[in-house]
Design an enzyme around this catalytic site. Structure first.
Site, short mmCIF file in Angstrom:
data_model
loop_
_atom_site.label_atom_id
_atom_site.label_comp_id
_atom_site.label_asym_id
_atom_site.label_seq_id
_atom_site.Cartn_x
_atom_site.Cartn_y
_atom_site.Cartn_z
N CYS A 99 -28.28 -56.34 6.39
CA CYS A 99 -27.39 -57.26 7.09
C CYS A 99 -26.02 -57.27 6.43
O CYS A 99 -25.47 -58.33 6.11
CB CYS A 99 -28.01 -58.66 7.15
SG CYS A 99 -27.26 -59.69 8.42
N ARG B 254 -31.17 -59.85 -1.05
CA ARG B 254 -31.24 -61.17 -1.70
C ARG B 254 -31.04 -62.26 -0.66
O ARG B 254 -30.13 -62.16 0.17
CB ARG B 254 -30.14 -61.30 -2.76
CG ARG B 254 -30.54 -60.77 -4.13
CD ARG B 254 -29.45 -61.02 -5.16
NE ARG B 254 -28.19 -60.38 -4.79
CZ ARG B 254 -27.92 -59.10 -5.02
NH1 ARG B 254 -28.79 -58.34 -5.64
NH2 ARG B 254 -26.76 -58.58 -4.66
N LYS C 13 -27.28 -41.56 7.96
CA LYS C 13 -26.99 -40.12 8.00
C LYS C 13 -27.55 -39.39 6.79
O LYS C 13 -28.01 -38.26 6.89
CB LYS C 13 -25.49 -39.88 8.09
CG LYS C 13 -24.72 -40.54 6.97
CD LYS C 13 -23.22 -40.44 7.16
CE LYS C 13 -22.53 -41.38 6.19
NZ LYS C 13 -22.38 -42.74 6.66
N LYS D 2 -23.28 -35.24 8.03
CA LYS D 2 -23.06 -35.28 9.48
C LYS D 2 -23.10 -33.87 10.08
O LYS D 2 -23.60 -33.67 11.19
CB LYS D 2 -21.73 -35.97 9.77
CG LYS D 2 -21.77 -37.46 9.39
CD LYS D 2 -20.38 -38.06 9.30
CE LYS D 2 -20.43 -39.55 8.99
NZ LYS D 2 -19.10 -40.10 8.65
#
Lengths: 438, 438
Positions: A15, A50, A110, A210
């Site tokens: 997140c 965390r 990636k 990539k």
């Protein structure tokens, strides 16, 4: 807008910049997403390293956060696992677990795909699960889906891309202002385009990952980061850029994946990342700032270009969301996306056998016969010279030579031999040249 | 490469420029196509208008040709119907028949999709069949699949495209050489870029059909050709182009589809085709020759551009083949592509309410107070002026005015009132202005 259908349940791993934007878009676009999918999406858990960090502004129940990513992945009520953590482990373990259990995976990772995509694809096949990774290359640009689907009736011959925004910002700035690498890097760092440790970007590791993903899709062949020849752009100088400008060119850090035949007619693939001079009239030359663009050449389609933002939380989240919609639709209709296509098994050509062109700038003694001697070295290595520019300077002179295409090993050997010549005072610059004007 | 699986059987309707290339690619790429799909493709019939024409060079059994298209479509052994005939009827009857019977359809027919896409989509829903039409807009450029899938987690705000190669060739030539429309059209005709009757291209009908298709996908709303405001580019003069150049702009025939709100906050869509001045620094400005490019703006993804060959047998066939592969894969796995997404039902904003900018060039009497009088007319219609350039010329002067954005009706009314002013000798040029530099 109630569809009546049960929700498709999502687990988010990570997140940070991208993950927060995914959460925000899932919330802001909820009504449209439900309409497009035919059922609502429900975020059932968010794994973070965390707990307790400031995530107060996110439109989500704080009870959803957990530090137990693997536990979240294993939950029976999870349909789609979204991974925006990055790195090889523990991401690989989580995603393998999810795919084997038949859960759909959407990932922006990636590094993992380039290092060990095979493990993920195999797990997806085993679990009959979807593996989507549009966000792993060129951020928001819809590029993998076209390669994976739209061009499947065609034969891709070459992919040439600017896929790293940091280095493109630096090189665009060197081109515009005449600054050297160090100065341009400092500017990029100040503006937030370069990380504190810019190694992965400026040494070409990010672009190489990539390149491996693009080459795998374009040529239906498993290509890993280890297969990619990689040369960073820290050696590009202000003088190189000035020299490129004189030739009507600019310098870009390119990722290249090319289909070709060796002398015995065996088809193979060359995949490489290095700085290269390209003509200013090439569509990639005008891709500035931190933008990405990928130029695709295919036998029937001809030349195609895809352009857009290659990084940043919101653009990357757009690509992740597109994949979530696709995965959710497939789950509702009980179907799967096209699985990995790696039937071609083309061998990887080593860099020495890749056909490239060189731009070489030499400081030489301004004496009769210098050009003949220098040209002799090229001929000895069967390298054909395309253009020579000679300019006198007191008792020294500069020779700028651009070659025709030749195996990279021959070109490298030519440069080594030139270095040994007593009439060559120094080799000011050696750069590969790519792209014809389009 | 035998997969063991039974072949997916194809019926081809039409065997002109695109159809012949489809036949050739199906033959030349047979091995790769089989590997990618997991089963061979088998062409079981080709419907043509007249038998016996020279098709000797095509790698196909002459016995496959038939003049009974409907009979071919109805055959039990046909899985996928490919239509490259064009026009509304009889194509609509054939494809409706195929879709209702559950056969997958791949079509390049922009006119039919733009005029009556609803009938096809409804038939596809009824038969549970796939309807693919990547080749209908911008030829080889993978554009519809990204709009239809990749961007489904995002909110598209604007699509701006150069989608007609003929007019782009003409305008590029006018820009490069200073030629007038007639001369540039003659050149395009000689070089095969313009048809004997160029009406569909130069009057914007072709672009309007494509605009309707793009707007439908971008905004999840059924948009037909009749909803598209259309103004051709035959009125663009050499003087207009010169004027654009002076402003750092060029002129392109654009298709535009924009989401916006009216004064009451009601969301609606404006879809239009007209020539417009765009800044030379805009990515679309450098799209030359007969190339196509489509610029997409979305809330999260930001700016994206897709570039490539918009027409020609081989590029168009590449798009058709990509769709055939997708349709064949779906049949083998018993699945369907995402069906039509038209849930948003956004109203179409009439051109008068679309917010545009105008570039107006006036020949005026060079007298005190002229500018004040002219400016008064703009103010009266609540049109705000962005820039004015005044240049004297004997006793006449030229005023070049660029406005800020305003409802098109107000701008048009302003021009009408200016025409009535005695101090205005003539209105030399009126052009819309689009695009900010990117």
């Amino acid at each position: 807008m109630s569809s009546g259908k049960p929700a498709v349940r999502l687990a988010l791993l990570g997140c940070g910049t991208v993950g927060s934007e995914v959460v925000r878009l899932l919330h802001d676009q909820a009504e449209d997403l439900t309409a497009r999918i035919g059922a609502p999406l429900e975020l059932v858990g968010i794994a973070v390293r965390r707990l307790g960090r400031e995530r107060g502004s996110l439109p989500v129940d704080p009870a959803l956060f957990t530090t137990d990513a693997l536990g979240l992945v294993k939950r029976d009520d999870v349909d789609v696992v979204i991974e925006v953590v990055g790195g090889i482990e523990p991401a690989r373990s989580w995603l393998t677990e999810a795919l084997r259990a038949g859960k759909s995976v959407v990932t922006a990772n990636k590094a993992l795909l380039a290092e060990d995509g095979a493990t993920l694809h195999d797990a997806a096949a085993e679990g009959g699960a979807d593996l989507y990774y549009e966000a792993s290359v060129a951020g928001a640009i819809p590029l993998l889906r076209p390669l994976r689907e739209s061009l499947h009736g065609d034969r891709v011959t070459r992919v040439t891309g600017i896929v790293n925004g940091t280095t493109n910002f630096i090189l665009s700035s060197m081109d515009a202002t005449g600054a050297g690498f160090g100065e341009a890097l400092d500017e990029a760092t100040e503006l937030g385009y370069a990380e504190a440790d810019p190694t992965a970007d400026v040494e070409g590791f990010d672009a190489a990952a990539k390149a491996a993903i693009l080459a795998s899709l374009a040529f239906h062949t498993r290509v890993t980061a280890a297969d990619v020849f990689r040369e960073g752009m820290t050696g590009v100088t202000a003088a190189d850029m000035a020299s490129a400008k004189e030739m009507g060119c600019t310098i870009k850090l390119l990722c290249l994946a090319e289909r070709g035949e060796d002398s015995s007619g065996q088809e193979s693939v060359s995949v490489r990342v290095h700085p290269a001079m390209i003509p200013r009239s090439h569509p990639l030359a005008s891709v500035g700032d931190a933008f990405n663009a990928v130029f695709v050449e295919a036998e029937a389609a001809g030349q195609l270009m895809f352009y857009g933002r290659g990084a940043g939380g919101t653009p990357t989240a757009s690509a992740v969301l597109g994949d979530i919609v696709a995965a959710a639709r497939n789950r509702l209709s009980g179907t799967r996306a096209p699985s990995e296509s790696a039937y071609a098994h083309l061998p990887i050509r080593p860099i020495g056998e890749a056909v490239t062109r060189y731009h070489i700038s030499l400081d030489v003694a301004d004496r009769q016969g210098v050009l003949a001697t220098v040209a002799g070295v090229f001929a000895q290595h069967e390298v054909s010279i395309a253009t020579v520019r000679q300019s006198g300077r007191d008792e020294d002179a500069t020779l700028v030579i651009v070659t025709h295409g030749a195996p990279d090993a021959n070109l490298a050997a030519t440069v080594e031999d030139l270095r040994e010549l007593s009439i060559v005072r120094s080799i000011a610059s050696v750069l590969r040249v790519e792209g014809s004007p389009a």
